[in-house]
Design a protein around this motif. Structure first.
Motif, short mmCIF file in Angstrom:
data_model
loop_
_atom_site.label_atom_id
_atom_site.label_comp_id
_atom_site.label_asym_id
_atom_site.label_seq_id
_atom_site.Cartn_x
_atom_site.Cartn_y
_atom_site.Cartn_z
N VAL A 60 9.26 0.51 13.66
CA VAL A 60 9.51 0.36 12.26
C VAL A 60 8.54 0.95 11.40
N THR A 61 7.20 0.28 11.24
CA THR A 61 6.25 0.36 10.44
C THR A 61 6.04 1.96 10.49
N GLU A 62 5.87 2.67 11.51
CA GLU A 62 5.48 4.05 11.53
C GLU A 62 6.64 4.78 10.82
N LEU A 63 7.94 4.45 10.83
CA LEU A 63 8.80 5.07 10.20
C LEU A 63 8.81 4.99 8.69
N PHE A 64 8.28 3.66 8.26
CA PHE A 64 8.06 3.46 6.98
C PHE A 64 7.21 4.34 6.10
N LYS A 65 6.41 5.11 7.00
CA LYS A 65 5.56 5.79 6.23
C LYS A 65 5.99 7.13 5.75
N GLU A 66 7.08 7.53 6.31
CA GLU A 66 7.94 8.62 6.10
C GLU A 66 8.74 8.47 4.62
N LEU A 67 8.65 7.34 4.30
CA LEU A 67 9.37 7.10 2.98
C LEU A 67 8.66 7.41 1.69
N GLY A 68 7.35 7.23 1.76
CA GLY A 68 6.60 7.59 0.59
C GLY A 68 6.11 6.36 0.07
N SER A 69 4.76 6.43 -0.61
CA SER A 69 4.10 5.43 -1.00
C SER A 69 4.81 4.58 -2.20
N GLU A 70 5.76 5.20 -2.80
CA GLU A 70 6.46 4.52 -4.23
C GLU A 70 7.55 3.56 -3.61
N VAL A 71 7.94 3.52 -2.26
CA VAL A 71 9.11 2.52 -1.88
C VAL A 71 8.61 1.07 -1.68
N PRO A 72 9.23 0.28 -2.36
CA PRO A 72 8.86 -1.10 -2.26
C PRO A 72 9.08 -1.89 -0.97
N ILE A 73 8.17 -2.24 -0.31
CA ILE A 73 8.61 -2.96 0.98
C ILE A 73 7.72 -4.56 1.22
N ALA A 74 8.52 -5.50 1.32
CA ALA A 74 7.89 -6.66 1.60
C ALA A 74 7.89 -6.84 3.20
N PHE A 75 6.70 -7.43 3.84
CA PHE A 75 6.73 -7.36 5.30
C PHE A 75 6.05 -8.87 5.47
N PHE A 76 6.81 -9.63 6.16
CA PHE A 76 6.51 -10.75 6.63
C PHE A 76 6.70 -10.92 8.08
N ASP A 77 5.83 -12.13 8.55
CA ASP A 77 5.96 -12.28 9.89
C ASP A 77 6.74 -13.96 9.95
#
Length: 199
Positions: A60-77
């Motif tokens: 998932v985190t690898e594919l997030f990189k394809e979205l571009g740096s302007e896409v807001p993502i909150a990431f929790f464990d």
């Protein structure tokens, strides 16, 4: 309120600090395709399950990189969320500090923060450890909507029992969530269990 050691802060694609996902995991083509489809859709929820080890979070985190740096993502464990409000943690993660007991004000603040973006995502790993209160917060978050769909799309990553928890939620039982699900096998050979719930 989460303490500083939990580092509840917004993370954007391209700045996740996660090592590149290796195709040595193998057999993840369909999982990648399903996630890419989710990223471009306006479905509410993606549930990625499987035993420990196949590389679910890395994928998932690898594919997030394809979205571009302007896409807001909150990431929790989910382990870090224990004892904390998922909703308030999400609110703070997107740079908002004016938390209040006024529910309408909180919802408006978060909606205003997310509305300028075509997509925004909430990723929770070890999501099989989420408690009932956290799923209630996910339900509340799902009410943040625009004409095109949810303002914040949620991705839950966890072991197989996660799916049972999701399907027991009121929103899922009432078919009010657009859900996609995918299960990765112990050898990372995907077992396609994708389903989109009817509206």
């Amino acid at each position: 309120m989460p303490d500083k050691q939990h580092k509840f802060q917004i993370k954007t694609a391209g700045k996740t600090g996660v090592a590149d996902f290796s195709d040595a995991h193998g057999g993840n083509t369909r999982a990648r395709d399903r996630l890419r489809h989710f990223f471009s859709s306006y479905d509410d929820l993606f549930v990625l399950t499987g035993p420990a080890g196949p590389g679910k979070t890395h994928l998932v985190t690898e594919l997030f990189k394809e979205l571009g740096s302007e896409v807001p993502i909150a990431f929790f464990d989910a382990e870090q969320l224990a004892g904390h409000s998922l909703f308030q943690s999400t609110f703070n993660a997107f740079g908002l500090t004016d938390w209040t007991d006024d529910w309408e004000a909180v919802m408006n603040s978060l909606a205003n923060r997310l509305r300028p973006h075509d997509h925004a995502f909430l990723l929770i790993t070890n999501a099989h450890k989420l408690d009932r209160a956290a799923f209630e917060d996910i339900r509340r978050i799902s009410y943040l909507r625009s004409g095109r769909g949810p303002l914040l799309q949620t991705i839950l990553v966890g072991q197989e029992q996660l799916l049972e928890k999701v399907e027991s939620c009121d929103m899922a039982r009432l078919n009010q969530w657009q859900i996609e699900r995918y299960c990765m096998s112990p050898r990372s050979l995907p077992v396609d269990q994708t389903r989109t719930a009817p509206t």
